[in-house]
Scaffold this motif. Structure first.
Motif, mmCIF file in Angstrom:
data_model
loop_
_atom_site.group_PDB
_atom_site.id
_atom_site.type_symbol
_atom_site.label_atom_id
_atom_site.label_comp_id
_atom_site.label_asym_id
_atom_site.label_seq_id
_atom_site.Cartn_x
_atom_site.Cartn_y
_atom_site.Cartn_z
ATOM 1 N N ALA A 67 17.914 -2.470 9.199
ATOM 2 C CA ALA A 67 17.568 -3.496 10.187
ATOM 3 C C ALA A 67 16.201 -3.198 10.808
ATOM 4 N N ASP A 68 15.867 -1.926 10.920
ATOM 5 C CA ASP A 68 14.551 -1.554 11.468
ATOM 6 C C ASP A 68 13.432 -1.979 10.521
ATOM 7 N N ASN B 264 0.836 -1.193 0.000
ATOM 8 C CA ASN B 264 0.000 0.000 0.000
ATOM 9 C C ASN B 264 0.881 1.257 0.000
ATOM 10 N N PRO B 265 0.950 1.972 -1.113
ATOM 11 C CA PRO B 265 1.897 3.096 -1.178
ATOM 12 C C PRO B 265 1.414 4.363 -0.469
ATOM 13 N N SER B 266 0.180 4.335 0.090
ATOM 14 C CA SER B 266 -0.304 5.573 0.702
ATOM 15 C C SER B 266 0.167 5.723 2.159
ATOM 16 N N GLN B 267 0.783 4.660 2.705
ATOM 17 C CA GLN B 267 1.356 4.779 4.044
ATOM 18 C C GLN B 267 2.869 4.693 3.927
ATOM 19 N N LEU B 268 3.559 5.620 4.577
ATOM 20 C CA LEU B 268 5.018 5.634 4.501
ATOM 21 C C LEU B 268 5.583 5.591 5.913
ATOM 22 N N CYS B 269 6.444 4.620 6.155
ATOM 23 C CA CYS B 269 7.036 4.486 7.477
ATOM 24 C C CYS B 269 8.497 4.910 7.403
ATOM 25 N N ILE B 270 8.884 5.846 8.273
ATOM 26 C CA ILE B 270 10.264 6.353 8.261
ATOM 27 C C ILE B 270 11.057 5.685 9.378
ATOM 28 N N VAL B 271 12.131 5.003 9.013
ATOM 29 C CA VAL B 271 12.948 4.309 10.019
ATOM 30 C C VAL B 271 14.405 4.754 9.900
ATOM 31 N N GLU B 272 15.191 4.372 10.922
ATOM 32 C CA GLU B 272 16.589 4.800 10.924
ATOM 33 C C GLU B 272 17.486 3.898 10.080
ATOM 34 N N THR B 273 17.292 2.581 10.172
ATOM 35 C CA THR B 273 18.235 1.673 9.506
ATOM 36 C C THR B 273 17.498 0.563 8.757
ATOM 37 N N PHE C 232 10.824 4.528 4.247
ATOM 38 C CA PHE C 232 11.911 5.447 3.910
ATOM 39 C C PHE C 232 12.990 5.253 4.965
ATOM 40 N N VAL C 233 14.197 4.920 4.529
ATOM 41 C CA VAL C 233 15.271 4.620 5.478
ATOM 42 C C VAL C 233 16.230 5.804 5.542
ATOM 43 N N LEU C 234 16.369 6.366 6.732
ATOM 44 C CA LEU C 234 17.215 7.555 6.892
ATOM 45 C C LEU C 234 18.695 7.212 6.901
ATOM 46 N N MET C 235 19.010 5.970 7.239
ATOM 47 C CA MET C 235 20.402 5.520 7.402
ATOM 48 C C MET C 235 21.098 6.298 8.516
ATOM 49 N N GLY C 236 20.404 6.479 9.609
ATOM 50 C CA GLY C 236 21.006 7.151 10.759
ATOM 51 C C GLY C 236 19.996 8.063 11.423
ATOM 52 N N ALA D 214 8.982 6.177 12.680
ATOM 53 C CA ALA D 214 9.373 5.079 13.569
ATOM 54 C C ALA D 214 10.865 5.142 13.868
ATOM 55 N N THR D 215 11.360 6.337 14.200
ATOM 56 C CA THR D 215 12.754 6.431 14.636
ATOM 57 C C THR D 215 12.827 5.903 16.062
ATOM 58 N N ASN D 216 14.041 5.574 16.508
ATOM 59 C CA ASN D 216 14.193 4.971 17.836
ATOM 60 C C ASN D 216 13.789 5.931 18.952
ATOM 61 N N PRO D 217 13.302 5.396 20.080
ATOM 62 C CA PRO D 217 12.961 6.264 21.208
ATOM 63 C C PRO D 217 14.205 6.696 21.983
#
Lengths: 199, 250
Positions: free
Chosen positions: A89-90, A78-87, A105-109, A142-145
């Motif tokens: 592995a996430d 489903n392309p209408s939801q985008l989850c942003i993570v750090e790595t 979308f992976v920030l790589m840090g 969804a970046t780390n807490p």
């Protein structure tokens, strides 16, 4: 004892791996040379291939040998939801557990002023561009807490304020199977602040 | 082997080290800024409250460490209170303060008063006092503690008191000179503002503007051209688009 220059070089090269010190590197090198030459050749080959071919996905920035990674080109997602993570592995962790079927979308840090990592290093411009060109309804941050993860989340939220989409942040709380007695006070405070009513 | 007793501390910055540990830069009450290895800080261990939750900036800690060299080893680590939740601009301000301390403090020099000022800063940021009003006094205290007291109530060369009706120019880390003739691009500071600031009153918006200029000039001089990344980040936040009407957001 000194090894021949080539073996020494191999040992030194192996030390670039995380958690591998001089002794482990030496054991690995000797193992490859004495007992598993085919394995060694295969390792050398795949290492060269991977370094040569694997780049970043144009859309989500994760590691990929194709311009657009398999996850981004999968028509069933489903392309209408985008989850942003750090790595990357996430991404794997969320894929295994969250039942999330959107894009990533992976920030790589994360933003870390002390290490000189700013918005440019995280590809925030690319993210904004993607949000403007694609129809995305919800962005889940969804970046780390951690302090840096929160700073990153806040920064992204700020940047997205003018866009007509809903921005959410994953909840923080007590782990499953955890006992409150042994949970740190910060997590408990977060869990209370984010409590939910039975509706 | 030098073993220190537990003392109050804050994490200024940490970076991963080996598989499960971190190297943390701490601001401690009795030892000043120190770098310590905290073993197992990234391990998820069943029943113990996770150490990783403690090794975060803005969490009051009690830390003991051992060793002589530049890098010590933490022997115990406990929470001294609940973490201070900073969000948004206050969070960035906290990171800015951490970067300042990390770049300006010498290792192993105790600044007990500065530790208290840092604590006050965090508490003020936490109760959402204006970021500027919290940061400016902290910067002044930081300069004083580092031995760069810049007197704002007299000229540094002649010791003549600052008069409210005159204008002055700042010589970074030195002090003020009276400006008799406007000479192009030098930033002028009115005497009455200087007297307000010298008395520790940072509440007026016009005073805050000059206080920021003075603090920045002094700090930049002290950093000798090294950039402050958190300031750049703050500035990139400031140019972020303003919130629009009718946005769907939570």
């Amino acid at each position: 004892m000194a090894f021949s220059p080539l073996i020494d070089e191999l040992i030194e090269s192996l030390r670039c791996l995380p958690g591998v010190g001089r002794k482990s590197a030496q054991r690995m090198a000797l193992h490859i040379l004495e007992r598993n030459r085919e394995g060694g050749a295969l390792l050398a080959q795949s290492l060269t291939l991977a370094l040569d071919k694997v780049g970043r996905c144009d859309q989500c920035r994760t590691h990929s040998e194709t311009p657009v990674c398999r996850m981004c080109s999968n028509p069933n997602r489903n392309p209408s939801q985008l989850c942003i993570v750090e790595t990357p592995a996430d991404v794997l962790a969320i894929e295994q557990g969250a039942g999330f079927n959107g894009a990533y979308f992976v920030l790589m840090g994360h933003l870390s002023p002390m290490d000189g990592i700013g918005p440019a290093e995280l590809g925030i411009d690319g993210l904004l561009q993607r949000l403007q060109t694609q129809t995305i309804e919800e962005v889940i941050i969804a970046t780390n807490p951690t302090i840096e993860g929160d700073a990153t989340a806040h920064f992204i939220h700020q940047q997205l304020q003018t866009l007509p989409l809903s921005v959410t942040r994953i909840a923080h709380g007590v782990p499953i199977g955890g006992e409150l007695e042994y949970v740190d006070s910060g997590t408990i405070a977060h869990a209370f602040a984010g409590r939910k009513s039975y509706t | 082997m030098l073993v220190m007793e537990q003392q109050p501390a804050y994490v200024l910055h940490s970076r991963p080290w080996r598989e499960t540990s971190v190297i943390a830069d701490l601001l401690t009450l009795h030892s000043g800024r120190v770098s310590v290895i905290i073993k197992g800080a990234r391990k998820a261990n069943g029943k113990q409250p996770a150490k990783r939750a403690l090794v975060q900036p803005f969490t009051p800690l009690l830390v003991a460490f051992t060793g002589r060299g530049e890098l010590r080893t933490a022997t115990s680590l406990d929470a001294a209170g609940p973490p201070l939740f900073l969000q948004g601009r206050p969070l960035y301000s906290g990171l800015y303060a951490n970067e300042l301390l990390l770049k300006l403090l010498a290792v192993d020099d105790a600044y007990p008063a500065l530790f208290a000022y840092y604590q006050t800063l965090l508490e003020n940021l936490c109760i959402k006092q204006s970021v500027e009003q919290s940061l400016r006094p902290f910067e002044v205290h930081l300069m004083d503690e580092l031995g760069y007291h810049v007197a704002l109530d007299k000229e540094f060369e002649t010791q003549v008191p600052v008069l409210p009706e005159h204008c002055y120019r700042l010589v970074p880390l030195q002090g003020l000179c009276r400006v008799k003739h406007q000479d192009g691009n030098a930033q002028l500071i009115p005497g009455h503002v200087l007297l307000e600031l010298a008395a520790g009153r940072f509440s007026e918006p016009s005073c805050l503007k000059y206080a920021k200029y003075i603090a920045r000039a002094n700090i930049d001089q002290l950093l000798g051209g090294k950039p402050l990344h958190s300031r750049t980040l703050f500035q990139s936040m400031a140019v972020a688009p303003p919130p629009s009407q009718g946005l769907i957001d939570n």
